[in-house]
Design a protein around this motif. Sequence first.
Motif, mmCIF file in Angstrom:
data_model
loop_
_atom_site.group_PDB
_atom_site.id
_atom_site.type_symbol
_atom_site.label_atom_id
_atom_site.label_comp_id
_atom_site.label_asym_id
_atom_site.label_seq_id
_atom_site.Cartn_x
_atom_site.Cartn_y
_atom_site.Cartn_z
ATOM 1 N N VAL B 119 0.829 -1.209 0.000
ATOM 2 C CA VAL B 119 0.000 0.000 0.000
ATOM 3 C C VAL B 119 0.864 1.259 0.000
ATOM 4 C CG1 VAL B 119 -1.649 1.374 1.337
ATOM 5 C CG2 VAL B 119 -2.045 -1.053 1.003
ATOM 6 N N SER B 120 1.925 1.279 0.822
ATOM 7 C CA SER B 120 2.721 2.521 0.830
ATOM 8 C C SER B 120 3.519 2.666 -0.460
ATOM 9 C CB SER B 120 3.627 2.638 2.057
ATOM 10 O OG SER B 120 4.071 1.411 2.500
ATOM 11 N N LEU B 121 3.896 1.538 -1.054
ATOM 12 C CA LEU B 121 4.576 1.601 -2.344
ATOM 13 C C LEU B 121 3.672 2.233 -3.402
ATOM 14 C CD1 LEU B 121 7.008 -1.177 -2.863
ATOM 15 C CD2 LEU B 121 6.072 -0.198 -4.913
ATOM 16 N N LEU B 122 2.445 1.738 -3.467
ATOM 17 C CA LEU B 122 1.508 2.269 -4.457
ATOM 18 C C LEU B 122 1.170 3.727 -4.167
ATOM 19 C CD1 LEU B 122 -0.742 -0.882 -4.755
ATOM 20 C CD2 LEU B 122 0.638 0.113 -6.584
ATOM 21 N N ALA B 123 1.031 4.049 -2.877
ATOM 22 C CA ALA B 123 0.697 5.433 -2.512
ATOM 23 C C ALA B 123 1.848 6.377 -2.862
ATOM 24 C CB ALA B 123 0.375 5.524 -1.025
ATOM 25 N N PRO B 127 0.764 9.510 -6.032
ATOM 26 C CA PRO B 127 0.404 10.359 -4.879
ATOM 27 C C PRO B 127 -1.026 10.919 -4.950
ATOM 28 C CG PRO B 127 2.327 11.207 -6.077
ATOM 29 C CD PRO B 127 1.783 10.090 -6.870
ATOM 30 N N GLN B 128 -1.641 10.840 -6.108
ATOM 31 C CA GLN B 128 -2.998 11.395 -6.211
ATOM 32 C C GLN B 128 -4.053 10.300 -6.066
ATOM 33 O OE1 GLN B 128 -3.041 14.580 -6.402
ATOM 34 N NE2 GLN B 128 -0.929 14.922 -7.038
ATOM 35 N N SER B 129 -3.627 9.054 -5.867
ATOM 36 C CA SER B 129 -4.574 7.951 -6.005
ATOM 37 C C SER B 129 -5.276 7.630 -4.690
ATOM 38 C CB SER B 129 -3.829 6.715 -6.492
ATOM 39 O OG SER B 129 -2.943 6.301 -5.476
ATOM 40 N N VAL B 130 -6.140 6.623 -4.769
ATOM 41 C CA VAL B 130 -6.930 6.181 -3.630
ATOM 42 C C VAL B 130 -6.043 5.513 -2.574
ATOM 43 C CG1 VAL B 130 -7.380 3.952 -4.721
ATOM 44 C CG2 VAL B 130 -8.986 4.834 -3.017
ATOM 45 N N PHE B 131 -4.838 5.103 -2.988
ATOM 46 C CA PHE B 131 -3.965 4.390 -2.059
ATOM 47 C C PHE B 131 -3.511 5.282 -0.901
ATOM 48 C CE2 PHE B 131 -3.433 2.038 -6.045
ATOM 49 C CZ PHE B 131 -3.870 0.806 -5.602
#
Lengths: 535, 303
Positions: B119-123, B127-131
């Motif tokens: 999750v933190s990788l994807l976030a 940076p603008q996403s739902v993650f």
Amino acid sequence: MAPLLDVRRLGISFPGAAGSIRAVDDVTWQLEAGRTLGIVGESGSGKSLTGLALLRLLPAAAEVDDASRIFYRGQDLLTLPEDRMRALRGGALAIVFQEPMACLHPLLPVGRQVGEAVRRHAARPDIRVHTQVEGLFAEVGLPEPDRIGRRYPHELSGGQQQRVMLAMALAGNPEVLVADEPTTALDVTVQAQILTLLRELQEHRGLAMVFISHDLAVVSSMAHDVLVMRRGRMVEDGPMQQVLTRPRSQYAQVLIAARRRLHESETDTGHGDAAPEPILHLDGLTVDYAGRGLRTAKVRAVDGVSLTLAGGRTMGLVGESGSGKSTIGKAVVGLVRPSGGDIRLLGRSLAADRWRQPRAFRRHCQIVLQNPYGSLNPRLTVADALMEPFVTLALRPAEGPWARMVAGLEEVGLDGDTLSRYPHQLSGGQRQRVCIARALIPEPTLLICDEIVSALDVHVQFQVLDLLKRLQKSRRLSLLFIGHDLEVIRFIADDIAVMHQGRIVERAGTKQVLEEPQHPYSRSLISAIPRLAAA
Amino acid sequence: MTTVLTVLWHLTRAATLIAGITILVFLLVRVVPGDVVDVLAIEGGLTDAQAEALRANLGLTVSWFDQFRAWCIGVLQGDFGESLRFRVPAADLLWHAIPVTLRLAAASLLLGFVLAVSVSLLATLRPQSVFVSLVDALNIWSISVPTFCAGLVGILVFSLWLGWLPVLGNFLVPVIILGVDAAGQIVKPLHEEMKELGTAAYVRTARAKGLHPLRIVIVHVLPAAAPVLLAMTGLIAASFIGGALTMEVLFGLPGVGSLAFNAINGRDYPLIQAVVLFLAVSVILINFATDLAHRLIDPRPER
């Protein structure tokens, strides 16, 4: 023929709640293949942003004007799709930054970091990556190119780290190299080596180079053409020689004059005193920094230094980082405890029982530190900061502390209104003036200046030095001026002591040390000073 | 030579710590009013005389110092004493409970680790996403929802209403609950660290090489954020070894948590001491492993 790089009307702003900040405004220039363009400016002039914009590496908050264009071989880099831009980044367009220690990944061996760039751009797919990395290391003059790749950044010296950064930049066989203050964080002799290397690389590889620096002298030794920036705007551009000899803008004139005046100032030796009494006397001063934990040994920062400073004189203490010059200053004011030798101030021995000195005696020795941003507490107003010496030294001036504070500020060229300000409301030069005022309020006999102008822009440096020189004359202060910039030392010091690895290797009058250095180390230090190209 | 000294120093520190913890617990359990005989007396209706005889029989009438000495000698010979209530060696009880706890802790930790890292990788990557909201959601969940509440709801929903899983002996629901809880604790500091590192000069260098953002995040940002990840994971691992108690009790898992719970309830001194010794050694081992992993990742000398 169209230029290799064609930057047109580049504008960069940082939008914010309180309005947009214009960081780069309407900058236009061209760069031909194989040529070097120097961009000179102070901090905040937008010179680094201009360089970053070429590779589209600007911080996320930055916005480039719609009207801006950066043409490289006919294509506009600003509108190129991201994946094509990525192929150019580190490929045809490469960059090296300042502070190589921070720019290399601390957890990866340097060979892997360079290999990653080689693999990414595959400029020579026929040769093994490992072999290419070795070749690059050899090209940038690293020792043992076959083995150094296994080392980590912290195991290399600053100069070696910057060579690794250069190897990385060359990995994609670039056409344009952006060098953003590549030697600013390095010692002066290392700086000279890196500059030579850059010139050689440019010649062998036919690189076009954008060389960004705050130091006009360095740029003048590197660039064919120069662009002077101030507050985001171009104030001057043209061939290097023309700008140096016939600057059109007032700002360029000031920059050049400041450099020249530092360089040409004659130090007046002797103040007419027959035999000035010694103020400070160091006798075999030794300082060790304790190693941490069980594994590290002690580090000897200062190794048996003896030195005498006479009343009303300025001693310049020079040397590269790690030579122990700052430690001497700290030991004199009592910020570090000497492990041997003696410090005598006005005839009293300080080394043994500093805390048994009467409080009033401590006022005789004050210090101004390098970083005016860090050495003023951000939560205290100038008045609070200036009040502290009255409390800690129990000063009771006849005219009252407030009047003394106002007088102190006026003496350093600030007015009484400054008292109610906070540090962040002042410029770097103003902050350093406040620090000087704070040090002078107790009316010291000896003032220690530890790299006090290094964090300031060139023309502000000059103003602060001028002020210091004037104050010294009017107050008959003794100055211990610690610095690495020999041009600055030349301007301010009567005598110079050159430090190397914790010892003083040479000590004589300023003129003599700078013109006829005796010790081989002083000679290499002095020959490495960048100078304005002859004009 | 210095390495040998360092290792010796660490071992000495660990031994001192274990000794301190055991002495403290030895004293604390005896300071608490009531002993195992009181518990048995209530359960079995013993007379005062019978109780006193039992106390003498169990060795509880000698001085604390003698009890401690006897226990220490036993431990050094590999004998952790006999459970006062169940009359079987405490080590046997512990030995049966450990695998249950280890399985629960390892599975939960793995789930939490993988969830937090991905999750933190994807976030970080988007940076603008739902993650990014998911990072906060997980974090707030772990702060505001106690695991036993989630456990009760889990039993209610899955076992009683849906009838999918047996109520007791179930493994999956506690693993998910503990895993999400762990993820929530790890994900926030990890994401903050990765965001911060995204502006580091060496990450800018990686971008200047023309690397793909995914490669930058995995090869350059994540290893640099490893100290945070390791520290959080180590803390949570230590807490799971002893502290999956509510989950074990709630779901009827016969692990170390349940064992400690029963031992404390029954004032079963040798059993409590054996459990505490196990926990102390585990925590120290986990800390040691975290330190070691940190040193393997970071080649720089300690600052």
